[in-house]
Write an enzyme that holds these catalytic residues in place. Sequence first.
Site, PDB file in Angstrom:
ATOM      1  CG  ASN A 135      -0.300   0.055   2.530  1.00 10.59           C
ATOM      2  OD1 ASN A 135       0.858   0.446   2.621  1.00 10.59           O
ATOM      3  ND2 ASN A 135      -1.003  -0.302   3.577  1.00 10.59           N
ATOM      4  CG  LEU A 189      -2.248   4.412  -5.161  1.00  9.27           C
ATOM      5  CD1 LEU A 189      -2.352   5.403  -6.314  1.00  9.27           C
ATOM      6  CD2 LEU A 189      -0.964   4.668  -4.362  1.00  9.27           C
ATOM      7  N   GLY A 216      -7.412   4.107  -5.647  1.00  6.46           N
ATOM      8  CA  GLY A 216      -7.267   3.159  -6.748  1.00  6.46           C
ATOM      9  C   GLY A 216      -6.025   2.281  -6.630  1.00  6.46           C
ATOM     10  CB  ALA A 275      -9.398  -7.884   6.743  1.00  3.00           C
ATOM     11  CB  ALA A 276      -9.694  -3.316   2.857  1.00  2.00           C
ATOM     12  N   GLY A 277      -7.047  -4.997   2.596  1.00  2.00           N
ATOM     13  CA  GLY A 277      -5.872  -5.413   1.821  1.00  2.00           C
ATOM     14  C   GLY A 277      -5.773  -6.930   1.730  1.00  2.00           C
ATOM     15  CG  ASP A 278      -5.401  -9.091   5.197  1.00  2.00           C
ATOM     16  OD1 ASP A 278      -4.243  -8.832   4.810  1.00  2.00           O
ATOM     17  OD2 ASP A 278      -5.785  -8.923   6.367  1.00  2.00           O
ATOM     18  CB  SER A 325     -14.849  -7.954   6.326  1.00  2.00           C
ATOM     19  OG  SER A 325     -13.475  -8.069   5.994  1.00  2.00           O
TER      20      SER A 325
HETATM   21  O1  RIB Z   1      -4.868  -6.937   7.933  1.00  2.00           O
HETATM   22  C1  RIB Z   1      -5.709  -7.009   9.059  1.00  2.00           C
HETATM   23  C2  RIB Z   1      -5.124  -7.930  10.078  1.00  2.00           C
HETATM   24  O2  RIB Z   1      -3.922  -7.381  10.574  1.00  2.00           O
HETATM   25  C3  RIB Z   1      -5.982  -8.128  11.314  1.00  2.00           C
HETATM   26  O3  RIB Z   1      -6.884  -9.197  11.172  1.00  2.00           O
HETATM   27  C4  RIB Z   1      -4.971  -8.317  12.423  1.00  2.00           C
HETATM   28  O4  RIB Z   1      -4.992  -9.592  12.978  1.00  2.00           O
HETATM   29  C5  RIB Z   1      -3.626  -7.988  11.808  1.00  2.00           C
HETATM   30  O5  RIB Z   1      -2.925  -9.112  11.526  1.00  2.00           O
END
Ligand code: RIB
Length: 306
Positions: free
Chosen positions: A185, A222, A226, A250-253, A292
């Site tokens: 990011n 970003l 975007g 967790a949006a990035g995950d 999520s």
């Molecule tokens: O990316 C979000 C995560 O970062 C959370 O779930 C937290 O556990 C940390 O690892």
Amino acid sequence: MPIAIFGSINIDLTAYAERLPRPGETVHGERYALGLGGKGCNQAVAACRLGAETALVGRIGTDEFGNRALAELAALKVPTGGVFRDAESATGIAVIGVDATAQNCITVIGGANMAIGAADVERAAETFRGADILLLQMEIPLEAGLLAADLVRETGGEVILDPAPAPAGGYATDVLARIDLITPNETETELLTGLRPTNAAEAAEAAGLLRAKGAGAAVVKLGAAGVFYQDAASEGFVEPFKVESIDSVAAGDCFNGGLAVALSEGRPLGEAVRFAAACGALSTTKAGASSSAPTRAEVEALLKRG
Ligand code: RIB
């Protein structure tokens, strides 16, 4: 062929408040939640919920939080054969604050995640050798992640590194040469390149630097502005999706889980990044981390709506 995820599994304690406290300040919050998290775990749940065959490899304690994590993973139908129990270390936890604008700040206590090492890679070697794609993040020791990366690449698989949290001094060139795609990011990009991108042109410059340091491809996120992507054959910018965000944890995950799924389906990088961006945006419309992750139907609907 499955997507392997090698990374952290945490229990998250999240406090929701109008605004995040400043150093030395106490603020009243509105509510809290205890739930499944950890960047590795969230990416595994995201890929699994989209229908991909996934294999999560990680380490948790033999404590109550470890039991809870396993039970939640089972309820979410994420295979847990590669989740090892550690009698010496506590399950990882994260203490999270979320404000009314959906922004968050996170402190992670790694526990068992940081005890991961070469022996765990060896125990899960078959999983890594059989993976089309490996997802890595930075909440486990880097050296263990790279050993797994080598196994995946030896058998023709690809490695995606989410450099979160990013090391302050960046990576040595030989680290980036051992992965195929990096997805920082803005903050992580700054730590890795010295440039903090705010638009497509600045992200392109940063992506070029990351590729010059050895990464095969770079996807620079970003946030609400975007995503820029670049590999040897293509580059482009994906506009953000407009959604009602309540919690960006967790949006990035979810982005990375979606990216791996789309690439494993053979989509070109630009199309895969758009699919991933939809996954990340949708995750901000729901509270929590692993909880999520969006469904395939939700993602398809957002992609159609634009
Ligand atoms: O990316 C979000 C995560 O970062 C959370 O779930 C937290 O556990 C940390 O690892």
